[in-house]
Design an enzyme around this catalytic site. Structure first.
Site, PDB file in Angstrom:
ATOM      1  N   ARG A 179       0.192  -1.340  -0.140  1.00  0.00           N
ATOM      2  CA  ARG A 179       0.206  -0.106  -0.183  1.00  0.00           C
ATOM      3  C   ARG A 179       0.884   1.271   0.083  1.00  0.00           C
ATOM      4  O   ARG A 179       0.384   2.652   0.494  1.00  0.00           O
ATOM      5  CB  ARG A 179      -1.208   0.437   0.960  1.00  0.00           C
ATOM      6  CG  ARG A 179      -1.778  -0.762   1.146  1.00  0.00           C
ATOM      7  CD  ARG A 179      -3.018  -0.771   2.209  1.00  0.00           C
ATOM      8  NE  ARG A 179      -3.644  -1.863   2.058  1.00  0.00           N
ATOM      9  CZ  ARG A 179      -3.964  -2.536   2.620  1.00  0.00           C
ATOM     10  NH1 ARG A 179      -3.520  -3.401   3.396  1.00  0.00           N
ATOM     11  NH2 ARG A 179      -5.064  -4.222   2.321  1.00  0.00           N
ATOM     12  N   LYS A 235       3.883  10.785 -11.788  1.00  0.00           N
ATOM     13  CA  LYS A 235       2.726  10.620 -12.003  1.00  0.00           C
ATOM     14  C   LYS A 235       3.616   8.968 -12.360  1.00  0.00           C
ATOM     15  O   LYS A 235       4.421   8.725 -12.697  1.00  0.00           O
ATOM     16  CB  LYS A 235       2.582  11.274 -13.338  1.00  0.00           C
ATOM     17  CG  LYS A 235       1.262  12.130 -13.778  1.00  0.00           C
ATOM     18  CD  LYS A 235       0.784  12.066 -14.925  1.00  0.00           C
ATOM     19  CE  LYS A 235      -0.270  12.968 -15.285  1.00  0.00           C
ATOM     20  NZ  LYS A 235      -0.574  13.420 -16.948  1.00  0.00           N
ATOM     21  N   GLU A 239      10.318  17.425 -25.085  1.00  0.00           N
ATOM     22  CA  GLU A 239       9.859  18.246 -23.308  1.00  0.00           C
ATOM     23  C   GLU A 239      10.283  19.363 -23.018  1.00  0.00           C
ATOM     24  O   GLU A 239       9.271  20.034 -22.513  1.00  0.00           O
ATOM     25  CB  GLU A 239       9.406  16.584 -22.688  1.00  0.00           C
ATOM     26  CG  GLU A 239       9.026  15.633 -22.988  1.00  0.00           C
ATOM     27  CD  GLU A 239       7.873  15.175 -22.793  1.00  0.00           C
ATOM     28  OE1 GLU A 239       7.172  16.394 -22.108  1.00  0.00           O
ATOM     29  OE2 GLU A 239       7.114  14.553 -22.804  1.00  0.00           O
ATOM     30  N   LYS A 251       7.582  23.164 -14.826  1.00  0.00           N
ATOM     31  CA  LYS A 251       6.560  21.939 -14.330  1.00  0.00           C
ATOM     32  C   LYS A 251       5.979  21.867 -13.269  1.00  0.00           C
ATOM     33  O   LYS A 251       5.093  21.296 -12.842  1.00  0.00           O
ATOM     34  CB  LYS A 251       7.518  20.368 -15.198  1.00  0.00           C
ATOM     35  CG  LYS A 251       6.685  19.293 -14.802  1.00  0.00           C
ATOM     36  CD  LYS A 251       6.949  17.835 -15.473  1.00  0.00           C
ATOM     37  CE  LYS A 251       5.294  16.806 -14.467  1.00  0.00           C
ATOM     38  NZ  LYS A 251       5.921  15.850 -15.583  1.00  0.00           N
ATOM     39  N   GLU A 281      -4.165  16.979 -11.411  1.00  0.00           N
ATOM     40  CA  GLU A 281      -4.768  16.568 -13.106  1.00  0.00           C
ATOM     41  C   GLU A 281      -6.301  17.878 -13.000  1.00  0.00           C
ATOM     42  O   GLU A 281      -6.551  16.774 -14.084  1.00  0.00           O
ATOM     43  CB  GLU A 281      -4.134  15.894 -14.442  1.00  0.00           C
ATOM     44  CG  GLU A 281      -4.053  16.285 -15.781  1.00  0.00           C
ATOM     45  CD  GLU A 281      -3.618  15.474 -16.305  1.00  0.00           C
ATOM     46  OE1 GLU A 281      -4.298  14.631 -17.235  1.00  0.00           O
ATOM     47  OE2 GLU A 281      -1.872  14.895 -16.049  1.00  0.00           O
ATOM     48  N   ARG A 286      -2.861  21.235 -14.902  1.00  0.00           N
ATOM     49  CA  ARG A 286      -2.027  20.748 -15.022  1.00  0.00           C
ATOM     50  C   ARG A 286      -2.134  19.578 -16.381  1.00  0.00           C
ATOM     51  O   ARG A 286      -0.840  19.464 -17.284  1.00  0.00           O
ATOM     52  CB  ARG A 286      -1.931  19.214 -14.123  1.00  0.00           C
ATOM     53  CG  ARG A 286      -0.751  18.476 -13.995  1.00  0.00           C
ATOM     54  CD  ARG A 286      -0.500  17.623 -13.405  1.00  0.00           C
ATOM     55  NE  ARG A 286       0.414  16.502 -13.249  1.00  0.00           N
ATOM     56  CZ  ARG A 286       1.739  15.969 -12.849  1.00  0.00           C
ATOM     57  NH1 ARG A 286       1.188  15.976 -11.074  1.00  0.00           N
ATOM     58  NH2 ARG A 286       2.555  14.918 -13.221  1.00  0.00           N
ATOM     59  N   ASN A 291       0.284  18.350 -21.447  1.00  0.00           N
ATOM     60  CA  ASN A 291      -0.135  17.013 -22.317  1.00  0.00           C
ATOM     61  C   ASN A 291       0.121  17.825 -23.795  1.00  0.00           C
ATOM     62  O   ASN A 291      -0.687  16.964 -24.647  1.00  0.00           O
ATOM     63  CB  ASN A 291      -1.335  16.158 -22.327  1.00  0.00           C
ATOM     64  CG  ASN A 291      -1.538  15.247 -20.655  1.00  0.00           C
ATOM     65  OD1 ASN A 291      -0.957  14.909 -20.082  1.00  0.00           O
ATOM     66  ND2 ASN A 291      -2.606  15.862 -19.877  1.00  0.00           N
ATOM     67  N   HIS A 325       0.722  15.287 -26.245  1.00  0.00           N
ATOM     68  CA  HIS A 325       0.489  14.657 -25.788  1.00  0.00           C
ATOM     69  C   HIS A 325      -0.654  13.357 -26.751  1.00  0.00           C
ATOM     70  O   HIS A 325      -0.785  12.020 -26.390  1.00  0.00           O
ATOM     71  CB  HIS A 325       0.361  13.554 -24.834  1.00  0.00           C
ATOM     72  CG  HIS A 325       1.852  14.091 -24.086  1.00  0.00           C
ATOM     73  ND1 HIS A 325       2.346  15.308 -24.199  1.00  0.00           N
ATOM     74  CD2 HIS A 325       2.302  13.082 -23.204  1.00  0.00           C
ATOM     75  CE1 HIS A 325       3.424  14.774 -23.857  1.00  0.00           C
ATOM     76  NE2 HIS A 325       3.808  14.232 -23.225  1.00  0.00           N
ATOM     77  N   HIS A 351       0.782  10.322 -27.555  1.00  0.00           N
ATOM     78  CA  HIS A 351       0.006   8.693 -27.840  1.00  0.00           C
ATOM     79  C   HIS A 351      -0.494   7.590 -28.520  1.00  0.00           C
ATOM     80  O   HIS A 351      -0.221   6.508 -28.247  1.00  0.00           O
ATOM     81  CB  HIS A 351      -0.239   8.453 -25.741  1.00  0.00           C
ATOM     82  CG  HIS A 351      -0.228   8.873 -24.557  1.00  0.00           C
ATOM     83  ND1 HIS A 351      -0.598   9.860 -24.088  1.00  0.00           N
ATOM     84  CD2 HIS A 351       1.769   8.898 -24.221  1.00  0.00           C
ATOM     85  CE1 HIS A 351       0.121   9.853 -22.580  1.00  0.00           C
ATOM     86  NE2 HIS A 351       1.335  10.060 -23.227  1.00  0.00           N
ATOM     87  N   HIS A 353       9.347   8.137 -27.065  1.00  0.00           N
ATOM     88  CA  HIS A 353       8.326   8.837 -26.368  1.00  0.00           C
ATOM     89  C   HIS A 353       8.365  10.441 -26.975  1.00  0.00           C
ATOM     90  O   HIS A 353       7.367  11.065 -27.761  1.00  0.00           O
ATOM     91  CB  HIS A 353       8.280   9.254 -25.224  1.00  0.00           C
ATOM     92  CG  HIS A 353       7.231  10.094 -24.831  1.00  0.00           C
ATOM     93  ND1 HIS A 353       5.913   9.538 -24.437  1.00  0.00           N
ATOM     94  CD2 HIS A 353       7.076  10.963 -23.775  1.00  0.00           C
ATOM     95  CE1 HIS A 353       5.315  10.613 -23.786  1.00  0.00           C
ATOM     96  NE2 HIS A 353       5.862  11.414 -23.351  1.00  0.00           N
TER      97      HIS A 353
END
Length: 360
Positions: A121, A143, A185, A227, A237, A241, A245, A248, A252, A265
């Site tokens: 956990r 993330k 990026e 960032k 997000e 935030r 993206n 992206h 993606h 990426h």
């Protein structure tokens, strides 16, 4: 050695940035109160270069170190790899008071962070990014995720590291393609938040690509600062935030379309930024001259700005994107260099037209 702080209340942490500081990692981790057992996770490539150095630094600081190398590649950011790491942690006796140390690029950072977030956990984890992309982006913000065959990063959560420890000197062993991928990026931050930073990149791109130390530290620090500012406003997000993206949505889709085996990426994100800027220009939101500056900088960085795939094939998988809203993809579109907004109303026809325009 320099540092900046990500202020998130009890989840706050420091980003340490320097050159030639890797051997000081153990001392920095020792100040966090973790231990006595750590789980160092890396891939076979990074492990062969820096695994022993990092292990020795941690052991010198008094830690017992469990160690696991995984194959390198986006396709290994999976639940299957996570299970391998869970088993290794359990077999090695990693306790709740211990920590996972992620030594590698974005794949290792995301995967090891996901394991740390879910093992017992939640245990602490430390990011030690070794690619430019990870140093400026994926190691900051919390993330963590693994991929699913139907979508990138679709299984994950928000889980902040205790420390991000960045040594730009390790970038000297990167393949040029990985440096170029990270630059996507970096360029993104200039577009979404900082026009002056974008101009700096236009004027100093060759120094950055040549891995000149002063330029690298400036680029990494400014990217992390941008960032951090955004994450501090919107950790999970829910609003601002989402501008991170930029590029992206299409990026993606291209990664998923090719099984995460064709594009780095940053390469996929570069195409996504070119397509998003084409949509913005067609809507009259972005001046053509600014769009050309972005595309020119991406090309100078050796990044792709077009997709070889049929536009309809790309559009078909956009609704799978985790950022989609009511079945519609969300696009971050530039209004000018330094400012973007999120749009939920971009039609398939607009996307197809932009993809075809970039393709031509």
């Amino acid at each position: 050695m320099d540092s900046l702080r990500v202020e998130l209340g009890e989840r706050s942490y420091s980003i340490v940035i320097g050159s030639g500081i890797l051997d000081s990692l153990g001392e920095a981790v020792g100040q966090l109160g973790c231990g006595p057992r750590l789980f160092l996770v890396t891939d076979e490539i990074v492990g062969s270069l820096y695994g022993e150095r990092v292990k020795n630094s941690l052991k010198k600081a008094g830690f017992e170190v469990l160690y696991r190398e995984l194959p390198a590649g986006e396709q290994y950011k999976s639940l299957q790899s996570a299970e391998i790491l869970y088993t290794a942690a359990l077999d090695g006796g990693l306790e709740r008071g211990g920590a996972v140390v992620a030594l590698g690029g974005g794949v290792i950072g995301d995967l090891a962070g996901f394991v740390a977030a879910t093992y017992m956990r939640g245990v602490s984890y430390i990011q030690v990014p070794t690619t430019l992309l990870a140093q400026v982006d994926s190691s900051v913000g919390g993330k963590v995720a693994v991929n699913h065959p139907l979508g990138k990063n679709t299984i994950g959560c928000f889980y902040q590291p205790r420390l991000t420890f960045t040594d730009v000197q390790v970038l000297r062993t990167l393949e040029p393609r990985e440096v170029r991928s990270g630059l996507a990026e970096v360029i993104k931050y200039g577009v979404i938040r900082d026009a002056a930073f974008f101009r700096y990149l236009e004027e100093n791109l060759e120094e950055v690509m040549a891995l000149q130390e002063e330029a690298l530290i400036r680029v990494v620090k400014r990217s992390c600062a941008v960032k951090a500012e955004i994450v501090q406003m919107d950790e999970r997000e829910k609003g601002p935030r989402a501008i991170l993206n930029f590029g992206h949505t299409i990026g993606h889709a291209l990664e998923a379309l090719t099984g995460y085996r064709v594009y780095r990426h940053g390469e996929a994100i570069a195409v996504g930024m070119a397509v998003a800027s084409a949509i913005a220009a067609a809507r009259g939101l972005l001046k053509e001259a600014e769009r050309e500056r972005l595309v020119c900088l991406l090309r100078r960085a050796g990044l792709p700005v077009s997709s070889p795939f049929k536009a309809e094939d790309v559009v078909r998988i956009l609704p799978r994107d985790k950022k989609a809203h009511r079945g519609r993809p969300r696009f971050v579109l530039p209004l000018t260099l330094g400012r973007v907004e999120v749009f939920d109303d971009v039609s398939d026809d607009e996307v197809v037209a932009a993809l075809e325009e970039c393709r031509s």
